[in-house]
Design an enzyme around this catalytic site. Structure first.
Site, PDB file in Angstrom:
ATOM      1  N   PRO A  99      -3.343  -5.319   0.183  1.00 19.26           N
ATOM      2  CA  PRO A  99      -4.114  -4.105  -0.102  1.00 19.26           C
ATOM      3  C   PRO A  99      -3.276  -3.109  -0.910  1.00 19.26           C
ATOM      4  CG  PRO A  99      -4.136  -4.608   2.262  1.00 19.26           C
ATOM      5  CD  PRO A  99      -3.206  -5.580   1.612  1.00 19.26           C
ATOM      6  N   LEU A 104       1.884  -1.743   2.359  1.00 21.35           N
ATOM      7  CA  LEU A 104       2.278  -3.144   2.558  1.00 21.35           C
ATOM      8  C   LEU A 104       3.081  -3.686   1.381  1.00 21.35           C
ATOM      9  CD1 LEU A 104      -0.798  -4.839   4.305  1.00 21.35           C
ATOM     10  CD2 LEU A 104       1.218  -3.836   5.315  1.00 21.35           C
ATOM     11  N   GLY A 105       3.579  -2.800   0.554  1.00 25.27           N
ATOM     12  CA  GLY A 105       4.494  -3.230  -0.506  1.00 25.27           C
ATOM     13  C   GLY A 105       3.811  -3.880  -1.695  1.00 25.27           C
ATOM     14  N   ALA A 109       5.648  -6.089  -4.650  1.00 16.00           N
ATOM     15  CA  ALA A 109       5.358  -7.529  -4.690  1.00 16.00           C
ATOM     16  C   ALA A 109       4.805  -7.935  -6.052  1.00 16.00           C
ATOM     17  CB  ALA A 109       4.379  -7.904  -3.572  1.00 16.00           C
ATOM     18  N   ASP A 150      11.442  -1.237  -0.096  1.00 13.25           N
ATOM     19  CA  ASP A 150      10.302  -2.111  -0.414  1.00 13.25           C
ATOM     20  C   ASP A 150      10.726  -3.262  -1.317  1.00 13.25           C
ATOM     21  OD1 ASP A 150       8.789  -0.255   0.948  1.00 13.25           O
ATOM     22  OD2 ASP A 150       7.143  -0.293  -0.493  1.00 13.25           O
TER      23      ASP A 150
HETATM   24  O1  PMV Z   1       5.312   2.925   0.041  1.00 17.38           O
HETATM   25  P1  PMV Z   1       5.355   2.765   1.512  1.00 17.38           P
HETATM   26  O2  PMV Z   1       4.123   3.239   2.201  1.00 17.38           O
HETATM   27  O3  PMV Z   1       5.835   1.421   1.962  1.00 17.38           O
HETATM   28  O4  PMV Z   1       6.484   3.786   2.038  1.00 17.38           O
HETATM   29  C1  PMV Z   1       7.801   3.593   1.690  1.00 17.38           C
HETATM   30  C2  PMV Z   1       8.690   4.082   2.767  1.00 17.38           C
HETATM   31  C3  PMV Z   1       9.218   5.492   2.623  1.00 17.38           C
HETATM   32  O5  PMV Z   1      10.339   5.527   3.495  1.00 17.38           O
HETATM   33  C4  PMV Z   1       8.194   6.515   3.070  1.00 17.38           C
HETATM   34  C5  PMV Z   1       9.649   5.802   1.197  1.00 17.38           C
HETATM   35  C6  PMV Z   1      10.886   5.062   0.722  1.00 17.38           C
HETATM   36  O6  PMV Z   1      11.144   5.119  -0.479  1.00 17.38           O
HETATM   37  O7  PMV Z   1      11.596   4.441   1.537  1.00 17.38           O
END
Ligand code: PMV
Length: 312
Positions: A99, A104-105, A109, A150
């Site tokens: 999604p 969920l990255g 990805a 991510d």
């Molecule tokens: O993009 P998301 O929803 O996976 O959030 C990333 C995680 C955060 O810690 C909020 C931002 C980051 O850059 O690590």
């Protein structure tokens, strides 16, 4: 024709604090994937790339794409990395079951799938750390100050203990465990959530830094547990992390409702995962309770649930 793919991910513990140098734990979600296919394109338009991404509603030529466009950015960066100055006519098709904007990255990805498909097409492998560095450049478009978690977990496709500025530390939990992921159906605006936390840190630095430190201590305890060093209860650590994220104001009534429903349905712990303000809630479950927890989250408004096993 060449193909590349990469999994989705969830952050198990430590989001937001990770932006400020604290450690975090993230795991791949292999049930959902982004895939890219590269093939020779229309020779009437040499040195250009036709980009087709139906889920994102994209059908465009690379030469028309702005550099701030994540797809344009990763294609150009990867072609430069491969030292392809004048690309032959190419077609790149991107498909994803992850999604979009759900934490969920998906963005990372898609970038990594494209990097891998192009590397394969030109028969020039790109090392994992370079794949991660290229995908990081695209993450920067989403919010100015990404931690890099991510792109790291998506590239290494393994659970990772991550700390900004340090190399990735993949880990293998001594015991596999199961998560149910419940999608609130509300887009998670990463940039907005990260900016909200930054504002709070500016307004009340001591309080927010102490929340980050408490989150870090949960991460450190969880890592010790995964190494089999101590007996900690991961579910409780997740519940505590959710409370700390609530204090950072990145949870919402919908996310709190999904987490509460998961716990009532038999989860050992639950928390929002990713930037928050929308996106997903993850719940730690005994495998036998996964269907009941998924049903409870659906009943509480989840648009979609995914059950995933975290192993090595
Ligand atoms: O993009 P998301 O929803 O996976 O959030 C990333 C995680 C955060 O810690 C909020 C931002 C980051 O850059 O690590």
């Amino acid at each position: 024709m060449a193909r590349g793919s990469a999994p989705g991910k969830v952050i198990l513990l430590g989001e937001h604090a990770v932006v400020y140098g604290r450690p975090a734990l993230a795991v791949p979600v292999r049930q959902v994937r982004a895939e890219a296919e590269v093939r020779p394109g229309d020779s009437n338009r040499p040195a250009d790339v036709r980009v087709h991404a139906p889920e994102a509603g994209v059908d465009a030529w690379l030469s028309d794409m702005a550099d701030a466009d994540p797809l344009g950015r990763i294609l150009r960066l990867t072609l430069a990395e491969l030292q392809v100055d004048e690309p032959p006519a190419l077609e790149v098709e991107i498909r994803s079951t992850i999604p979009i904007a759900g934490g969920l990255g998906s963005g990372a990805a898609v970038s990594v799938a494209i990097i891998r498909a192009l590397a394969e097409f030109f028969h020039r492998p790109i090392a994992l750390d370079r794949q991660s560095a290229l995908a990081y450049e695209v993450e920067r478009l989403h919010h100015g100050n990404p931690s890099g978690i991510d792109n790291t977990v998506v590239v290494y496709d393994q659970p990772v203990y991550f700390r900004r500025g340090e190399g990735p530390r993949p880990f293998r939990p001594v015991q596999p465990f199961h998560l149910v992921i419940g999608d609130s159906g509300i887009a998670s605006p990463t940039a907005q959530a990260v900016a909200l936390v930054a504002q709070q840190r500016e307004a009340r630095p001591d309080e927010v830094d102490s929340i980050f430190d408490r989150i870090a201590s949960l991460v450190v305890r969880a890592r010790a547990m995964f190494e089999g060093v101590f007996e900690f209860d991961l579910g409780t650590l997740m519940n505590q992390n959710h409370e700390l994220l609530r204090m950072l104001r990145v949870s919402t009534a919908e996310l709190d409702r999904l987490a509460a429903a998961a716990r009532r349905g038999g989860a050992l712990g639950a928390k929002l995962s990713g930037a928050g303000l929308g996106g997903n809630v993850i719940a730690l479950v005994p495998a036998s309770a996964a269907p009941a927890v998924a049903a409870a989250m659906t009943e509480a408004g989840a648009r979609r649930t995914i059950v995933t096993e975290v192993a090595g």
